[in-house]
Design a protein around this motif. Structure first.
Motif, PDB file in Angstrom:
ATOM      1  N   PRO A   1       5.367  -8.480  -2.781  1.00  0.00           N
ATOM      2  CA  PRO A   1       5.470  -7.723  -2.404  1.00  0.00           C
ATOM      3  C   PRO A   1       5.928  -6.431  -3.753  1.00  0.00           C
ATOM      4  N   HIS A   2       4.570  -5.718  -3.962  1.00  0.00           N
ATOM      5  CA  HIS A   2       5.339  -4.432  -4.865  1.00  0.00           C
ATOM      6  C   HIS A   2       6.301  -3.178  -4.363  1.00  0.00           C
ATOM      7  N   VAL A   3       7.273  -4.200  -4.706  1.00  0.00           N
ATOM      8  CA  VAL A   3       8.703  -2.928  -4.473  1.00  0.00           C
ATOM      9  C   VAL A   3       9.346  -1.622  -5.342  1.00  0.00           C
ATOM     10  N   SER A   4       8.837  -2.161  -6.708  1.00  0.00           N
ATOM     11  CA  SER A   4       8.844  -1.262  -7.700  1.00  0.00           C
ATOM     12  C   SER A   4       8.927   0.002  -7.690  1.00  0.00           C
ATOM     13  N   PRO A   5       7.536   0.029  -7.115  1.00  0.00           N
ATOM     14  CA  PRO A   5       7.358   2.349  -6.902  1.00  0.00           C
ATOM     15  C   PRO A   5       9.048   2.371  -5.633  1.00  0.00           C
TER      16      PRO A   5
ATOM     17  N   VAL B   1       0.592  -1.234   0.285  1.00  0.00           N
ATOM     18  CA  VAL B   1       0.263   0.095  -0.282  1.00  0.00           C
ATOM     19  C   VAL B   1       1.269   1.241   0.000  1.00  0.00           C
ATOM     20  N   TYR B   2       0.832   2.440  -0.786  1.00  0.00           N
ATOM     21  CA  TYR B   2       1.699   3.863  -0.724  1.00  0.00           C
ATOM     22  C   TYR B   2       0.091   4.806  -0.616  1.00  0.00           C
TER      23      TYR B   2
ATOM     24  N   THR C   1      -3.574   7.341  -3.117  1.00  0.00           N
ATOM     25  CA  THR C   1      -3.631   5.505  -2.388  1.00  0.00           C
ATOM     26  C   THR C   1      -2.574   4.573  -3.729  1.00  0.00           C
ATOM     27  N   ALA C   2      -2.768   2.880  -3.844  1.00  0.00           N
ATOM     28  CA  ALA C   2      -1.647   2.614  -4.705  1.00  0.00           C
ATOM     29  C   ALA C   2      -1.951   0.944  -3.536  1.00  0.00           C
TER      30      ALA C   2
ATOM     31  N   VAL D   1      -8.559   2.102   1.741  1.00  0.00           N
ATOM     32  CA  VAL D   1      -7.646   0.759   1.481  1.00  0.00           C
ATOM     33  C   VAL D   1      -8.351  -0.417   1.746  1.00  0.00           C
ATOM     34  N   GLY D   2      -8.505  -0.430   2.777  1.00  0.00           N
ATOM     35  CA  GLY D   2      -8.803  -2.050   3.820  1.00  0.00           C
ATOM     36  C   GLY D   2     -10.327  -2.756   2.203  1.00  0.00           C
ATOM     37  N   ARG D   3     -11.184  -2.406   1.972  1.00  0.00           N
ATOM     38  CA  ARG D   3     -12.246  -2.337   1.799  1.00  0.00           C
ATOM     39  C   ARG D   3     -11.517  -2.793   0.550  1.00  0.00           C
ATOM     40  N   GLU D   4     -11.117  -2.358  -0.223  1.00  0.00           N
ATOM     41  CA  GLU D   4      -9.953  -2.275  -1.914  1.00  0.00           C
ATOM     42  C   GLU D   4      -8.914  -3.626  -1.669  1.00  0.00           C
TER      43      GLU D   4
END
Length: 375
Positions: free
Chosen positions: A105-109, A19-20, A97-98, A41-44
């Motif tokens: 984990p999506h760490v590339s950002p 989450v960003y 938010t992203a 964010v929790g719902r998404e």
């Protein structure tokens, strides 16, 4: 960018919530608005398939930020009902938010949001010593300093007789002594803070004397700012110097990559690009540095991963051939970054060196490339 801080993310199997969040709009955001963001964010995450325990952990962590004063934002990574890593960002995300739920984990950002705004030490130098200031995207703070010999530091206007010339020599010796002490103290400060950039501020002679005495390992990290003694750098000036340093470093790494494409005498290239070649290099632990253009066409290409960092393949059947029974689909950039983290290789976004990246044909193919190590 040194990726060592990401190690905790690879001590456990996924899936992972990444989450960003943008926290830069302090004036507009209220505690209630932050709470609403946490619930959203929790719902998404739940809609993407995340378990309730992890959704709850992320919601609670975001609600704890309701009064946070971060100037830019945060990245949170969670699994199994726990937030494993919560790291501040050096610049605000493009979106408020992203949210991602995926096997890795999506760490590339982070290569751009956390790693492209270098920490620097500003050294305000004069003939008697120096004050150090630590500057980063998160603000500034005192970083100590050094006091050298206080006398004699000023020349006289006459040098006709022997005593005057002797005094002038003592002044010169004081300057040289103090410059050496400042350089030594600045080298220690850099090592303690991990600063990427050293900015020397002061009169020309004092800056130059300190610069020349810094260790060779730091010479590429030093810039000089032409301000007189007592002047303080404005935030905008520091920001411009940091951006210039980031661009220069990205250009150096890109130039090394382009030069390494040519095969050596043994017919081996020291660079790889394109997902198949990078996957093979990662499997063999040959990535020395990963080069990424975030959102390049190949960054979100699907590859297949196993439980270990060197278990990755372009096709799922390849993993079975390698003896891996469990496999998951993952983004190519995140799979390669996992491999880089666990083999100690750094990574860098080369976008700062590519203002017209979409028009370039000499960038890493698909936005992913690597400098290779050969055993």
């Amino acid at each position: 960018m040194d990726l060592a801080f990401l190690h905790p993310l690879y001590d456990h199997q996924g899936p992972w919530a990444s989450v960003y969040v943008d926290l830069s709009r302090h004036a507009e955001d209220t505690a209630h608005a932050r709470d609403l963001m946490a619930e959203s964010v929790g719902r998404e995450l739940a809609d993407q398939g995340a378990d309730e325990a992890t959704c709850r952990a992320v919601r609670e962590a975001l609600k704890e930020l309701r009064h946070a004063t971060d100037p830019h934002g945060r990245a949170l990574f969670a699994r199994g009902g726990q937030v494993i890593l919560d790291t501040p960002l050096a610049r605000a995300p493009l979106r408020p938010t992203a949210v991602h739920w995926a096997p890795l984990p999506h760490v590339s950002p982070l290569l751009e949001l956390a790693g492209e705004d270098p920490v620097c030490v500003v050294a305000y130098v004069d003939r008697k010593g120096a004050d150090f200031e630590l500057r980063s995207a998160l603000g500034s703070q005192d970083a100590g300093g050094v006091t050298g010999r206080q006398w004699p530091v000023h020349r006289t206007t006459s040098s006709l007789d022997w005593s005057e010339r002797h005094f002038q020599l003592r002044v010169e010796n004081t300057w040289e002594h103090n410059a050496a002490e400042i350089a030594d103290a600045l080298a220690v400060c850099q090592e303690e803070t991990g600063a990427d950039l050293l900015i020397l501020v002061g009169d020309d002679r004092e800056r130059r004397s300190v610069h020349e005495r810094l260790p060779k390992r730091l010479q590429g990290r030093v810039v000089e700012a032409a301000h007189g003694t007592g002047s303080r750098l404005l935030d905008e000036e520091v920001r411009e110097l940091r951006e210039a340093h980031v661009t220069a470093r990205a250009q150096q790494d890109l130039d090394r990559f382009l030069a390494a494409r040519a095969p050596d005498g043994a017919g081996r290239a020291s660079a790889a690009e394109g997902v198949p070649a990078l996957v093979e290099a990662a499997r063999e632990h040959r990535i020395d540095e990963l080069l990424v253009i975030p959102d390049g066409p190949d960054t979100h290409r699907e590859v297949w991963i196993g439980e270990d960092a060197d278990q990755l393949a372009v096709r799922r059947t390849e993993l079975k051939t390698l003896g891996e029974q469990n496999s998951w689909a993952a983004r190519a950039d995140d799979a390669l970054l996992r491999s880089a983290v666990l083999t100690g290789a750094p990574a860098i976004s080369v976008r700062p060196a590519l203002p017209d990246a979409e028009d370039r044909v000499d960038t890493p193919v698909g936005g992913l490339g690597a400098l290779l190590r050969w055993k």
